[in-house]
Design a protein around this motif. Sequence first.
Motif, PDB file in Angstrom:
ATOM      1  N   HIS A  91       0.877  -1.169   0.000  1.00  0.00           N
ATOM      2  CA  HIS A  91       0.000   0.000   0.000  1.00  0.00           C
ATOM      3  C   HIS A  91       0.915   1.219   0.000  1.00  0.00           C
ATOM      4  CE1 HIS A  91      -3.498  -2.478   0.879  1.00  0.00           C
ATOM      5  NE2 HIS A  91      -2.747  -3.118   1.749  1.00  0.00           N
ATOM      6  N   ASP A 111      -3.556   7.061  -2.797  1.00  0.00           N
ATOM      7  CA  ASP A 111      -2.968   5.752  -2.515  1.00  0.00           C
ATOM      8  C   ASP A 111      -3.125   4.844  -3.724  1.00  0.00           C
ATOM      9  OD1 ASP A 111      -2.452   6.542   0.099  1.00  0.00           O
ATOM     10  OD2 ASP A 111      -4.313   5.684   0.867  1.00  0.00           O
ATOM     11  N   HIS A 113      -2.430   0.549  -4.513  1.00  0.00           N
ATOM     12  CA  HIS A 113      -2.153  -0.738  -3.887  1.00  0.00           C
ATOM     13  C   HIS A 113      -1.545  -1.643  -4.957  1.00  0.00           C
ATOM     14  CE1 HIS A 113      -4.663   1.054  -0.871  1.00  0.00           C
ATOM     15  NE2 HIS A 113      -5.519   1.297  -1.831  1.00  0.00           N
TER      16      HIS A 113
END
Length: 143
Positions: A91, A111, A113
């Motif tokens: 992450h 963000d 992932h």
Amino acid sequence: METSVRKLFDRYESVFNRSLGGDIDMDEIASLYASDFIAASPAGIMTGKNDDQLKQVMAQGYAHYRDIGTKEMWIRDVRVYPIDELHCVAHVAWTATYAREDQPDIAIDFDVHYLIQELDGEPKVFGWVSGDEQALLRKHGII
């Protein structure tokens, strides 16, 4: 695995910022990725191969980022969650800084992932899941 994944993203960040500055090494960029990959976002799911088409798409992507005023991308944090001895999810919390005409620069946090496979001690990205980048850029007046 955590140390090698963090080093991978140190390289990723460095390559990304050099590419934003126009110093694009497509072989180095391609070396971050596995031979095949999958990507998921609100735009859909895509699969691809680490080939000349990927290099072309990546070069176009960096040109687009420069065109919309992207100055730099910095990693705020990397959290690594092992799946097994060869795979993990990383992450990655990014901050992107954008230049805007007649306004101060703006920093936007987001963000991504990443799915990572580590073979022979070398981690590679084989997938990623991201949010709605276009909506985020519109919300902040970048596009």
